[in-house]
Write an enzyme that holds these catalytic residues in place. Structure first.
Site, PDB file in Angstrom:
ATOM      1  N   GLY A  21      10.772  64.385  45.831  1.00  0.00           N
ATOM      2  CA  GLY A  21      10.690  63.113  45.106  1.00  0.00           C
ATOM      3  C   GLY A  21      11.287  61.964  45.910  1.00  0.00           C
ATOM      4  NE  ARG A  27       8.083  67.096  43.480  1.00  0.00           N
ATOM      5  CZ  ARG A  27       9.382  66.792  43.516  1.00  0.00           C
ATOM      6  NH1 ARG A  27      10.215  67.520  44.235  1.00  0.00           N
ATOM      7  NH2 ARG A  27       9.842  65.753  42.846  1.00  0.00           N
ATOM      8  CG  ASP A  50      14.364  73.731  45.418  1.00  0.00           C
ATOM      9  OD1 ASP A  50      15.126  74.722  45.381  1.00  0.00           O
ATOM     10  OD2 ASP A  50      13.882  73.218  44.396  1.00  0.00           O
ATOM     11  CE  LYS A  56      14.772  64.033  48.106  1.00  0.00           C
ATOM     12  NZ  LYS A  56      13.457  64.511  47.642  1.00  0.00           N
ATOM     13  CB  THR A  57      17.822  64.542  45.039  1.00  0.00           C
ATOM     14  OG1 THR A  57      17.286  64.503  43.718  1.00  0.00           O
ATOM     15  CG2 THR A  57      19.197  65.161  44.983  1.00  0.00           C
ATOM     16  CG  ASP A 116      17.196  64.829  40.371  1.00  0.00           C
ATOM     17  OD1 ASP A 116      16.713  63.744  40.007  1.00  0.00           O
ATOM     18  OD2 ASP A 116      16.525  65.865  40.515  1.00  0.00           O
TER      19      ASP A 116
HETATM   20  P1  FBP Z   1      13.769  65.705  44.131  1.00  0.00           P
HETATM   21  O1  FBP Z   1      14.646  66.772  43.563  1.00  0.00           O
HETATM   22  O2  FBP Z   1      12.688  66.227  44.982  1.00  0.00           O
HETATM   23  O3  FBP Z   1      14.552  64.621  44.794  1.00  0.00           O
HETATM   24  O4  FBP Z   1      13.009  64.987  42.907  1.00  0.00           O
HETATM   25  C1  FBP Z   1      13.725  64.505  41.833  1.00  0.00           C
HETATM   26  C2  FBP Z   1      12.850  64.067  40.691  1.00  0.00           C
HETATM   27  O5  FBP Z   1      12.749  62.654  40.665  1.00  0.00           O
HETATM   28  C3  FBP Z   1      13.405  64.591  39.363  1.00  0.00           C
HETATM   29  O6  FBP Z   1      14.373  63.719  38.830  1.00  0.00           O
HETATM   30  C4  FBP Z   1      12.162  64.718  38.526  1.00  0.00           C
HETATM   31  O7  FBP Z   1      12.301  65.716  37.544  1.00  0.00           O
HETATM   32  C5  FBP Z   1      11.115  65.117  39.534  1.00  0.00           C
HETATM   33  O8  FBP Z   1      11.528  64.592  40.764  1.00  0.00           O
HETATM   34  C6  FBP Z   1       9.744  64.598  39.180  1.00  0.00           C
HETATM   35  O9  FBP Z   1       8.841  65.124  40.093  1.00  0.00           O
HETATM   36  P2  FBP Z   1       7.436  64.482  40.469  1.00  0.00           P
HETATM   37  O10 FBP Z   1       7.720  63.362  41.401  1.00  0.00           O
HETATM   38  O11 FBP Z   1       6.735  65.580  41.169  1.00  0.00           O
HETATM   39  O12 FBP Z   1       6.800  64.006  39.222  1.00  0.00           O
END
Ligand code: FBP
Length: 565
Positions: A97, A161, A192, A218-219, A221
């Site tokens: 993400g 991803r 991951d 990175k994230t 979250d």
């Molecule tokens: P990462 O863990 O890859 O940084 O992504 C975080 C996130 O934004 C989460 O908060 C959310 O649940 C998910 O990605 C949403 O995924 P997508 O972008 O595939 O809709």
């Protein structure tokens, strides 16, 4: 052709504004911002190595799985090394993400490798790890990098991803890395993706391919943190962006005084974003998934808690309020957590993989234990389908697709009518729903993220120059001024343990959830009752880029509370 009309140059900013261009004035001004670097990275560096390390759990198993990259020391950079002009090329991948600051990691890495030797090249693999496997890439140059400095988004090369885990993918990768003369690959990702970076580092080391792999935390979250990583990049900006929006809603709600706003916040499993936004905006209610699990609360307990606060506020004439809901909440309700664990095992079999999508629900119902089947049947159809059907490539439930905010508000409305029927005064209840997630992932990075990300990228170039592989680029001491930040690297194996994924035990970086004994949660818990009944909203406003350092350069309240000595 784009027409530019130039007007005056403010002396304070030393940049030229344009009134008609493809860029806003803020973007033009922001492009000129020079991110701050820690003192130790400003000149030649010397690597100071600590003692051998251990993984956080399952030491024997992790050591056996990573014989070439296990046990390496933590590295810290100090100034005073001798100048280095090594010639090498580097590749970079954005994985998962989006998170504010990704472009600054790339520009920091670019400046870092060029500072070592201007002939060094940086390549970007397109649309995530898939670009490495499919040999899709670009070479960065000054013009391209300058276009993206201090901007949000991952659009410079795109993200994806694709999970890098098969030998065939690693072998396809090495073909293009050799063709481009790439000595090191930098993978920017969450837990991951960094786990995969470590697996790749181990594979290339075991084959003596001579290609290093470096990860970068990175994230949005905020769940990629531990004793070595203080915060993942993007968390700061995303929380500030959501907090601005929440503050706006609080002000609207305090003006009209007629709605309860149910706001779901991204963050996947962990509630760090919800907690940080609560600390910034002081809403009436903020649910913390980790607490729900620890207290073994049911969906009904949560609904009763909200309904009680709605009624208490109504008794004071306040038929309005704000509720923050972490997107992973549903996964932490013990009965649902148990159900998801059984669903994961049920769906991981070969037999399940061959079942047609429209028959999966019937298939899982036929295989679930009686307890879990009862929980499954008690859920609204949409939520049950979401839990059973869709997983991301890493096997995670796609919690962002579950409309918990609507589920909770409709259950609260029902509970309030029951309370009214029992003779309790509950006032009027009218709900509005919001989901803040994608709104914050590509925001222009705050000063903190702009500096932090640039430093992470620049630091990665130093880890590469000193021959490290299987390390994560790490910058710490981040509540101090950037000048005093500490730069170095941490072996990724140090953060690993074994966890069940898709029905099998796998080595993974341990995810950091909200600690109920940590200072940020304790601060929240000490104030939430007052925030619930009294209206004590804080309206943080937009991210500030220029102005006094106590306004513009502060990181999250989470980090500030965690760093209180
Ligand atoms: P990462 O863990 O890859 O940084 O992504 C975080 C996130 O934004 C989460 O908060 C959310 O649940 C998910 O990605 C949403 O995924 P997508 O972008 O595939 O809709």
């Amino acid at each position: 052709m784009t027409e530019f009309v130039y007007i005056c140059t403010p002396k304070t900013l030393n940049i030229t504004y344009c009134i008609m261009s493809v860029k806003s004035n803020l973007q033009v001004a922001r492009a000129a911002y020079q991110p701050k670097l820690p003192k130790a990275l400003k000149g030649a560096v010397k690597a100071v190595e600590g003692a051998a390390t251990q993984s956080v759990g399952n030491q024997e198993e992790i050591k056996a799985l990573f014989p070439n990259t296990y046990g390496m020391p933590v590295v810290r950079f100090a100034d005073g090394g001798s100048a280095d002009s090594q010639s090498f090329n580097v590749g970079i991948i954005l994985s998962g993400g989006q998170a504010p600051g990704g472009h600054n990691v790339i520009s920091g890495l670019y400046d870092g490798v060029k500072a070592i030797n201007p002939a060094n090249k940086l390549y970007g693999f397109l649309m995530g790890p898939g670009g490495l496997v499919d040999h899709k890439y670009i070479e960065f140059d000054d013009a391209l990098i300058d276009e993206y400095r201090n901007t949000g988004g991952f659009d410079i090369i795109g993200s994806g991803r694709t999970k890098l885990e098969e030998t065939e993918q690693f072998e396809k990768g090495i073909e293009i890395l050799r063709e481009l003369g790439i000595k090191a690959l930098v993978i920017i990702g969450g837990d991951d993706s960094n786990t995969n970076a470590c697996v790749l580092a181990e594979y290339y080391a075991s084959k003596n391919y001579g290609v290093q792999v470096i990860g970068c935390p990175k994230t949005i979250d905020g769940d990629l943190k531990n004793s070595q990583i203080e915060t993942s990049f993007g968390f700061d900006t995303a929380c500030k962006t959501y907090s601005e929006l929440i503050g706006n809603i609080e002000r609207d709600c305090n003006s009209a005084r007629k709605y309860w706003h149910f706001i779901k916040l991204m963050g996947r499993s962990a509630s760090h974003i919800a907690l940080e936004c609560a600390l910034q905006t002081q809403p009436n209610i903020c649910l913390i998934s980790e607490e729900v699990e620890a207290k073994k609360q049911s969906l009904d307990d949560i609904v009763n808690y909200i309904a009680e606060i709605v009624a208490r506020r109504a008794a004071n004439g306040n038929n309005f309020g704000t509720v923050l809901i972490p997107e992973g909440l549903i996964e932490f309700i013990p009965a649902i957590k148990k159900l998801i664990a059984e669903l994961n095992d049920t769906l991981a079999t070969e037999e399940a993989a061959s079942v047609a999508r429209e028959e999966v629900i019937d298939y899982v119902k036929a295989h679930l234990s009686a307890d879990n089947l009862a929980t499954f049947n008690s859920l609204p159809d949409g939520v049950a389908r979401q839990l059973a059907l869709d997983r991301d490539p890493h096997g995670n439930v796609q919690v962002s697709l579950i409309e918990t905010e609507k589920l909770l508000s409709s259950m609260v409305a029902k509970r309030l009518s029951e309370m009214k029927a029992e003779g309790k005064y509950c006032g009027k209840f009218s709900a509005q729903h919001h989901f803040f997630g994608y709104e914050g992932r590509c925001a222009a990075p705050s000063n903190f993220d702009a500096d932090y990300c640039y430093s992470l990228g620049y630091n990665a170039s130093r880890l590469i120059a000193c021959g490290k592989t299987g390390y994560m680029s790490v910058i710490s001491n981040t509540t101090a001024p950037a000048e005093e930040w500490i730069a170095g690297g941490v072996p990724i194996t140090m953060m690993m343990n074994l966890e069940k994924r898709n029905g099998k035990m796998k080595p993974v970086i341990r995810k950091a959830l909200v600690e109920l004994e940590g200072e940020p949660f304790k601060f929240f818990a000490a104030h939430r009752d007052s925030w619930a009944i009294n209206t004590e909203y804080v309206y943080p406003g937009a991210i500030q880029y220029w102005g006094p350092t106590e306004v513009c350069d502060q990181t999250t309240k989470t980090l500030q509370l965690e760093h209180i000595k």
